[in-house]
Design a protein around this motif. Structure first.
Motif, PDB file in Angstrom:
ATOM      1  N   ALA A   1      -0.063   7.261   6.301  1.00  0.00           N
ATOM      2  CA  ALA A   1      -1.044   6.647   7.194  1.00  0.00           C
ATOM      3  C   ALA A   1      -0.838   5.143   7.306  1.00  0.00           C
ATOM      4  N   ALA A   2      -0.561   4.486   6.159  1.00  0.00           N
ATOM      5  CA  ALA A   2      -0.320   3.040   6.198  1.00  0.00           C
ATOM      6  C   ALA A   2       0.912   2.719   7.035  1.00  0.00           C
ATOM      7  N   TRP A   3       1.942   3.552   6.908  1.00  0.00           N
ATOM      8  CA  TRP A   3       3.168   3.350   7.682  1.00  0.00           C
ATOM      9  C   TRP A   3       2.915   3.558   9.177  1.00  0.00           C
TER      10      TRP A   3
ATOM     11  N   GLY B   1      -5.369  10.905   4.350  1.00  0.00           N
ATOM     12  CA  GLY B   1      -4.508   9.960   5.048  1.00  0.00           C
ATOM     13  C   GLY B   1      -5.198   9.362   6.261  1.00  0.00           C
ATOM     14  N   GLY B   2      -6.052  10.146   6.906  1.00  0.00           N
ATOM     15  CA  GLY B   2      -6.801   9.637   8.045  1.00  0.00           C
ATOM     16  C   GLY B   2      -7.655   8.439   7.677  1.00  0.00           C
ATOM     17  N   VAL B   3      -8.237   8.474   6.466  1.00  0.00           N
ATOM     18  CA  VAL B   3      -9.044   7.347   6.002  1.00  0.00           C
ATOM     19  C   VAL B   3      -8.171   6.107   5.822  1.00  0.00           C
ATOM     20  N   PHE B   4      -7.019   6.282   5.200  1.00  0.00           N
ATOM     21  CA  PHE B   4      -6.170   5.134   4.896  1.00  0.00           C
ATOM     22  C   PHE B   4      -5.539   4.524   6.137  1.00  0.00           C
ATOM     23  N   ALA B   5      -5.376   5.293   7.185  1.00  0.00           N
ATOM     24  CA  ALA B   5      -4.836   4.716   8.413  1.00  0.00           C
ATOM     25  C   ALA B   5      -5.707   3.560   8.872  1.00  0.00           C
TER      26      ALA B   5
ATOM     27  N   VAL C   1       0.840  -1.198   0.000  1.00  0.00           N
ATOM     28  CA  VAL C   1       0.000   0.000   0.000  1.00  0.00           C
ATOM     29  C   VAL C   1       0.876   1.249   0.000  1.00  0.00           C
ATOM     30  N   SER C   2       1.850   1.291   0.915  1.00  0.00           N
ATOM     31  CA  SER C   2       2.720   2.459   1.020  1.00  0.00           C
ATOM     32  C   SER C   2       3.563   2.643  -0.232  1.00  0.00           C
TER      33      SER C   2
ATOM     34  N   THR D   1      -7.045  -1.927  16.203  1.00  0.00           N
ATOM     35  CA  THR D   1      -7.875  -0.717  16.189  1.00  0.00           C
ATOM     36  C   THR D   1      -7.047   0.555  16.368  1.00  0.00           C
ATOM     37  N   ALA D   2      -5.784   0.412  16.726  1.00  0.00           N
ATOM     38  CA  ALA D   2      -4.944   1.588  16.973  1.00  0.00           C
ATOM     39  C   ALA D   2      -4.833   2.517  15.761  1.00  0.00           C
ATOM     40  N   PRO D   3      -4.785   1.998  14.523  1.00  0.00           N
ATOM     41  CA  PRO D   3      -4.727   2.920  13.377  1.00  0.00           C
ATOM     42  C   PRO D   3      -5.904   3.883  13.299  1.00  0.00           C
TER      43      PRO D   3
END
Length: 425
Positions: free
Chosen positions: A339-341, A213-217, A44-45, A354-356
């Motif tokens: 966000a993925a990272w 980025g918030g969505v992808f996290a 993804v990243s 759930t932390a992301p």
């Protein structure tokens, strides 16, 4: 609706499918290559970083040919990258295929956004952009769930082979429906880069990085979150991705419509609600029904930010919108990579799947703060008392007017976005 918008939406459908389908098959890919889930997250990243690099690079290189030919070349690159992913014998080659495919992404949406905006009347530009991006949202209703289901039943390699075939269909659609505009005039590269002297362009891209980025996290690790935390079966992830796609589709339409009426209020609302919803997802992910509802809302609120953010960049860089538009598409994907990272870091740190979500909430909340700053600076600029009136600063004064600093010619666009003159026709 111009048929060219349909062609752009077809290409967006293929690109959207390959961008998001990896989330649905991430555990299968990780198992086959013997890597961890956070390591597999680099698919993804890596894709996102490829978009960041490819967006401005291929946009600049593509100025020597017609936009139709460039869009067709980009779709061809997309086909090759996905075919490589389908047959990759190692994780490294799989990642390379993802990167090759990603190089087409940013330039396609960047050039496509400018073309879409120029095809319609000034008051419908954000709506036209949203129609092009509709292909990406439909991909999340049909392409991504379908690809995920096929990946679970027949293997993820079949999924990427079919995505490559989908790219061929997109290529044929572009060849058939996009009109040939001829070779554009050689652009003034200085003018394109001059747009980046405007602080508002940088603020818009920062909002893009943090907001989407918030969505992808959360979405990058949605499969393990829904199976290990919410208690869904692996097969149910397909239908959860359908709900996410339905949310994206609705949010894109609403965002495009209201961005044409009240752009900044639309951004305030969507970013604020997104940050709260992501924060709530930390708790609702433990309940099947609430998790499904929250996931749909994240899709809707996240994609409601796309048309206003893209139009804001076009407005602020109206004298030279092409490179700025492509760079903002890169910013979406820089946010995805970041966000993925970050999501992988908190999972690897033992904070759970759930932390992301709270990482995403923090990113979206920061984007909201930047949107307040951008609105404040825009009001000051419109009143003539804003900062940055010095040498070389590009400023926006009033609707549709770009005034260069001392020693540089002023450029005016009747629409405030991507006019024909700005496109080099």
């Amino acid at each position: 609706m111009p048929l060219a918008l349909v062609a752009l939406a077809i290409g967006a459908f293929g690109i959207g499918t390959t961008e998001f389908v990896i989330m649905g098959v991430l555990p299968q890919v990780a198992d086959e290559f013997g890597v961890s889930i956070p390591t597999a997250g680099w698919l993804v990243s890596g894709y996102a970083l490829g978009v960041v690099v490819g967006a401005p690079l291929l946009t600049v290189l593509g100025t020597k040919v017609s936009r139709k030919k460039m869009l067709m070349f980009l779709m061809g690159l997309f086909v090759v990258g996905n075919a490589l992913s389908a047959v990759a014998p190692t994780f490294g080659l799989m990642l390379a295929g993802r990167i090759v495919a990603s190089l087409a992404h940013g330039a396609f949406f960047g050039i496509g956004s400018v073309v879409a905006a120029d095809l319609v009347a000034p008051e419908k530009k954000a709506s036209a952009i949203s129609l092009m991006f509709m292909g990406l949202t439909v991909a999340n209703i049909v392409g991504v769930p379908g690809g995920t289901s096929i990946g679970h039943a027949a293997g993820w390699r079949v999924t990427f082979a079919l995505v490559s075939a989908l790219g061929v269909i997109g290529l044929l659609g572009l060849a058939k429906l996009v009109p040939e505009t001829g070779r554009p005039r050689t652009p003034d590269v200085r003018s394109e880069f001059a747009a980046f002297r405007n602080v508002q362009v940088w603020l818009a891209m920062a909002m893009t990085v943090l907001g989407y980025g918030g969505v992808f996290a959360a979405i990058t690790y949605i499969t393990p979150m829904m199976t290990d935390v919410a208690g869904y079966t692996e097969g149910a992830v397909t239908w959860l991705l359908v709900l996410f796609g339905v949310g994206m589709f609705a949010g894109n339409l609403v965002g495009g419509r209201f961005a044409d009426r009240a752009l900044m209020p639309m951004l305030f609302t969507s970013l604020g609600a997104l940050s709260l919803t992501l924060l709530a997802f930390t708790a609702t992910a433990h309940n099947k029904v609430l998790a499904a509802i929250t996931l749909t809302l994240i899709g809707a609120l996240g994609f409601a930010t796309v048309p206003p953010l893209q139009k804001w960049v076009l407005d602020q860089a109206s004298a030279a919108p092409t490179l700025a538009s492509a760079a903002n598409i890169g910013a979406f994907n820089l946010g995805n990579a970041l966000a993925a990272w970050l999501g992988g870091l908190v999972i690897a740190g033992g904070l759970g799947y759930t932390a992301p979500n709270w990482v995403g909430a923090l990113l979206a909340a920061t984007a909201l703060l930047l949107s307040f700053l951008a609105a404040f600076l825009d009001r000051r600029n419109r009143s003539g008392s804003g900062p940055g009136q010095g040498q070389g600063q590009v400023q926006v004064q009033g609707q549709g007017r770009v005034v260069a600093a001392a020693g540089e010619p002023a450029v005016e666009s009747a629409s405030g976005t991507a006019g024909a003159a700005a496109l080099g026709r």
